[in-house]
Design a protein around this motif. Sequence first.
Motif, PDB file in Angstrom:
ATOM      1  N   LEU A   9      -5.899   4.610  51.572  1.00 27.73           N
ATOM      2  CA  LEU A   9      -4.436   4.690  51.473  1.00 27.73           C
ATOM      3  C   LEU A   9      -3.932   3.918  50.255  1.00 27.73           C
ATOM      4  O   LEU A   9      -2.957   4.307  49.602  1.00 27.73           O
ATOM      5  N   ALA A  10      -4.669   2.836  49.966  1.00 23.18           N
ATOM      6  CA  ALA A  10      -4.242   2.024  48.822  1.00 23.18           C
ATOM      7  C   ALA A  10      -4.399   2.775  47.510  1.00 23.18           C
ATOM      8  O   ALA A  10      -3.729   2.467  46.535  1.00 23.18           O
ATOM      9  N   GLN A  11      -5.257   3.750  47.467  1.00 21.64           N
ATOM     10  CA  GLN A  11      -5.487   4.496  46.230  1.00 21.64           C
ATOM     11  C   GLN A  11      -4.462   5.618  46.002  1.00 21.64           C
ATOM     12  O   GLN A  11      -4.403   6.204  44.938  1.00 21.64           O
ATOM     13  N   VAL A  12      -3.680   5.921  47.010  1.00 21.62           N
ATOM     14  CA  VAL A  12      -2.682   7.004  46.868  1.00 21.62           C
ATOM     15  C   VAL A  12      -1.576   6.561  45.907  1.00 21.62           C
ATOM     16  O   VAL A  12      -1.010   5.466  46.100  1.00 21.62           O
ATOM     17  N   PRO A  13      -1.206   7.381  44.897  1.00 21.26           N
ATOM     18  CA  PRO A  13      -0.224   6.931  43.876  1.00 21.26           C
ATOM     19  C   PRO A  13       1.218   7.028  44.318  1.00 21.26           C
ATOM     20  O   PRO A  13       2.130   6.662  43.560  1.00 21.26           O
ATOM     21  N   PHE A  14       1.488   7.539  45.456  1.00 28.42           N
ATOM     22  CA  PHE A  14       2.874   7.637  45.911  1.00 28.42           C
ATOM     23  C   PHE A  14       2.998   6.894  47.211  1.00 28.42           C
ATOM     24  O   PHE A  14       2.003   6.576  47.866  1.00 28.42           O
ATOM     25  N   ALA A  16       2.978   5.564  50.900  1.00 29.97           N
ATOM     26  CA  ALA A  16       2.334   6.076  52.126  1.00 29.97           C
ATOM     27  C   ALA A  16       2.224   4.932  53.127  1.00 29.97           C
ATOM     28  O   ALA A  16       2.184   3.750  52.765  1.00 29.97           O
ATOM     29  N   ALA A  17       2.177   5.314  54.443  1.00 29.74           N
ATOM     30  CA  ALA A  17       2.116   4.297  55.502  1.00 29.74           C
ATOM     31  C   ALA A  17       1.418   4.894  56.699  1.00 29.74           C
ATOM     32  O   ALA A  17       1.320   6.117  56.847  1.00 29.74           O
ATOM     33  N   LEU A  28       0.270  -0.080  58.376  1.00 27.74           N
ATOM     34  CA  LEU A  28      -0.245  -0.241  57.012  1.00 27.74           C
ATOM     35  C   LEU A  28       0.744   0.374  56.022  1.00 27.74           C
ATOM     36  O   LEU A  28       1.284   1.473  56.257  1.00 27.74           O
ATOM     37  N   LEU A  29       0.975  -0.320  54.905  1.00 29.04           N
ATOM     38  CA  LEU A  29       1.805   0.179  53.788  1.00 29.04           C
ATOM     39  C   LEU A  29       0.980   0.061  52.514  1.00 29.04           C
ATOM     40  O   LEU A  29       0.385  -1.012  52.263  1.00 29.04           O
ATOM     41  N   ASN A  30       0.921   1.130  51.725  1.00 27.90           N
ATOM     42  CA  ASN A  30       0.225   1.013  50.449  1.00 27.90           C
ATOM     43  C   ASN A  30       1.156   0.379  49.408  1.00 27.90           C
ATOM     44  O   ASN A  30       2.385   0.235  49.643  1.00 27.90           O
ATOM     45  N   PRO A  31       0.631  -0.034  48.287  1.00 29.86           N
ATOM     46  CA  PRO A  31       1.453  -0.748  47.299  1.00 29.86           C
ATOM     47  C   PRO A  31       2.718   0.042  46.868  1.00 29.86           C
ATOM     48  O   PRO A  31       3.805  -0.565  46.772  1.00 29.86           O
ATOM     49  N   PRO A  32       2.633   1.353  46.571  1.00 32.48           N
ATOM     50  CA  PRO A  32       3.879   2.040  46.186  1.00 32.48           C
ATOM     51  C   PRO A  32       4.945   2.001  47.274  1.00 32.48           C
ATOM     52  O   PRO A  32       6.142   1.895  46.988  1.00 32.48           O
ATOM     53  N   ALA A  33       4.460   1.988  48.570  1.00 33.34           N
ATOM     54  CA  ALA A  33       5.435   1.940  49.661  1.00 33.34           C
ATOM     55  C   ALA A  33       6.078   0.568  49.724  1.00 33.34           C
ATOM     56  O   ALA A  33       7.292   0.439  49.947  1.00 33.34           O
ATOM     57  N   ARG A  34       5.238  -0.502  49.597  1.00 34.86           N
ATOM     58  CA  ARG A  34       5.820  -1.845  49.629  1.00 34.86           C
ATOM     59  C   ARG A  34       6.798  -2.052  48.475  1.00 34.86           C
ATOM     60  O   ARG A  34       7.825  -2.702  48.633  1.00 34.86           O
ATOM     61  N   GLU A  35       6.494  -1.469  47.294  1.00 32.33           N
ATOM     62  CA  GLU A  35       7.396  -1.599  46.141  1.00 32.33           C
ATOM     63  C   GLU A  35       8.714  -0.881  46.413  1.00 32.33           C
ATOM     64  O   GLU A  35       9.782  -1.379  46.060  1.00 32.33           O
ATOM     65  N   LEU A  36       8.632   0.289  47.028  1.00 32.90           N
ATOM     66  CA  LEU A  36       9.850   1.065  47.294  1.00 32.90           C
ATOM     67  C   LEU A  36      10.721   0.361  48.323  1.00 32.90           C
ATOM     68  O   LEU A  36      11.953   0.313  48.163  1.00 32.90           O
TER      69      LEU A  36
END
Length: 853
Positions: A9-14, A16-17, A28-36
């Motif tokens: 999930l962490a590798q997804v560029p948009f 995701a959770a 779980l939240l991936n980095p783009p989700a935490r940034e958003l």
Amino acid sequence: MAPSGSDALAQVPFPAAITRGPDHVIELLNPPARELLGARDLVGRPLREALPELAGQGLADLLDRTYRADEACQDPEQRVLLRDGDRTVEHWFSLGCSPLRQADGAVSGLVVYALQTTEQVLALRRAEFLVRLGQVLRDSPPRPVEMVQRAAELVVAGLADRCRIELSGPDGTPRHVADVCDGESSSPDHRSGVVVPLVVPGRELGTLAVCSADADRFTGAELALVRDVASHLAAAVDDTDLRNAQEATMRLIDAARTRSAALLTLAEALSQAATPSAIGRLAVSRSAELLGADAASAFAVCDAGLEQIHSRGWPEALTRRYRVLPLHRGRPLSDAVLDGAPVWLEDAGQWLQRYPEMAPVHRTGGYEASACLPLRVESRDLGALIFSFLRPRSFAAEERDYLLAVAALCTQALDRARLYVAEQDARAVAEQQRDRMAFLAEAGLLLDAPLSMEKRMQSLADLTVPQIADWCAATLVRGDRIEQVAVAHSDPEKVAFVRHLQNRYPPDPDAAGGSIGVARTGVPSFVPHISDDLLVQVARDDTHLELIRTIGMRSAMVVPLLVRDRSLGSLTLVNAESGRVFDETDLVFAGQLAGRAALALDNARLYEQQRNIAHTLQAALLPATLPEIPGLGLAARYVAQAEGAEVGGDVYDVVAGAEPGTWSLTIADVCGKGPESAALTALIRHTLRAEAGHGVDPAEALRRLNAAILLQAGPHEARFATAVHGRVRADAEGVSLALVSAGHPPAVVLRHSRVEFVTATGTLLGVFPDPELTEAGVRLEQGDTLLLHTDGVTEARDRAGELYGPHRLAATLVRCEGRSADDIADAVLADVLAFQQGHVRDDIAMLVLQAGP
């Protein structure tokens, strides 16, 4: 080693959770989700608790639906509002949910992902807005004011809380303004806004201003959209202006063509118009129709100012009131004429401001605008035109040019008509003068006719009607009385009516006016317009008034018959049913006619006097009767020259001789006429009578007469005469004659149908002191006839100039064989007069002797 789920999930560029359970606890939240979502502690908390703002925007519903359905769900266009510091930012995502299963296949959680589509959605929204804007601009009427209003309404509906659009004029001042606000927005405060110029290549058309209650609303894509709106709006306004300008230009071209064609048509029509009224009618009607004028008039210059020659559209009361306009300053038409410049009044306000006195009159008909145009050529004022409109009117340059061109054409036409009318008037005056001179000549012939004064005046009155007047009457002064001697009208019944009227109401012989007063005073009376008040004044009573009213007199003049400062009477001329009105030239002509009539009447009077004197004197020179001689028939005839009123020179005489049974006869012709000839005629008659009484023989008697003529004439006076003098003696068988001729035509003897001429030559008397005279003897048997005559017989001429001559005389005598002396004298005289067709050019004297039992 394969990556774990979190690593994947962490590798997804948009964004995701992963969530667990039906409450969607965030696992779980991936980095783009935490940034958003921002740096918040969200893991381990249910979605509705951790992200209530997102749950309420439809994300919780999407997760619930996926969890229950046990299958993947997707929302391709989800609007999401996220806080970014102090402001809320709109985002668009394509959201997707997929279930996570346990080993037994039951759903234990969800995988949630979000693809950012904000830029695509905003780009699509801008495109759709611009499409709607284009549709609005295309569907708007081709008038910038309505176009910008609709554009402002569209902007407020989809882009801003308030929109203000200003279009500038050529001088930079606002030309059109549209200001639209969102009806739901009650706050006048706006936290953001932008002003964008409306620009096309080469010029700026105005500005587009938008405002919003949201702070930082017009940045990025929104600002770009506002600029796109401004660009599209500027292009549409410019295109509309261009199209309107093009259409206006085409209208101007069409109007110019129409006006040019109208001017050509008007010029052609004016070239054929010969009178001012026809010119005014053409100018008013055609120009008013082309301009849409509600009222128009044409005026021509007259002595009183301006006279209306044609009008249309005005109330009848105004037309009557201003048929003639004096030229006064402070009136638009007068100012135009006096200044030689047009006056343009575009509305009632300008009328009131410039012409406060005349404005209420103009507004009586509800008129607003007016154009007053002078008609002037070479500093000469010929008239004016006025066009009025019920609505205010701004006279554009092309309209003014057209009206000035119309005025120029009318001016030229009026000037040409003026010259034409002047020529026609001059020709009419010349023709009238010619006709009147011919009339005077014809009247002169009538007045010179050998008729009584009454008949001459009646002939003149008959000639005058109806050529000169409807009625004509003549009066003559008779001593202390004045009598009407002639009345004429084309209708005999009206003449009888007037005679009956005069019998019922005889004219006052002491009247100071009318025909009697003019005849008495010699002062003419002229009444160009006979009013009813005048009839009332002259009427004797109500009945008389009604009777003279039936005559219908319109105009009258009475002129005296003056000659040598003496009035012989008067001539009255009246116009009635013809409607003609006498003027000063008619009065002058009537005076000329009366003068000609008076002179003819006076000449006739003098001629009659002279003729009576001549006849009296002529009668005194001829024997009153011829003597009765036994055995001899006598006859004599004398005709004076018809054209003269002087004493003639022909004489005949028969007197008793000194010896019983003898008689002396004489016939003579004296040269000339008048008193001198009468004196010589008397000398011949009385000298020969005296010599016959003393028994002097014929030849000696003529010699003594010749001496007396020479003695009486004097050395420098040529007076002579021809004569035949003889002695007659009658006996039982016939008559013996001794004849002596002094240059006289020979005696003619008729015997048994034969004619003999007695030759007795001799010299004229009064020429030589010792004339040659011979005596010839003639014997007449019973029935024979001797004719003695003067040269008025044989030298008579017909109209072709041919002489009557001795041969015609002889033939006439032969036809008279067997007739008496009186019959022979009548026959010869009748034949000579018939030969001359009644026009006797010389005196005629004849003496006929016929021998009888």
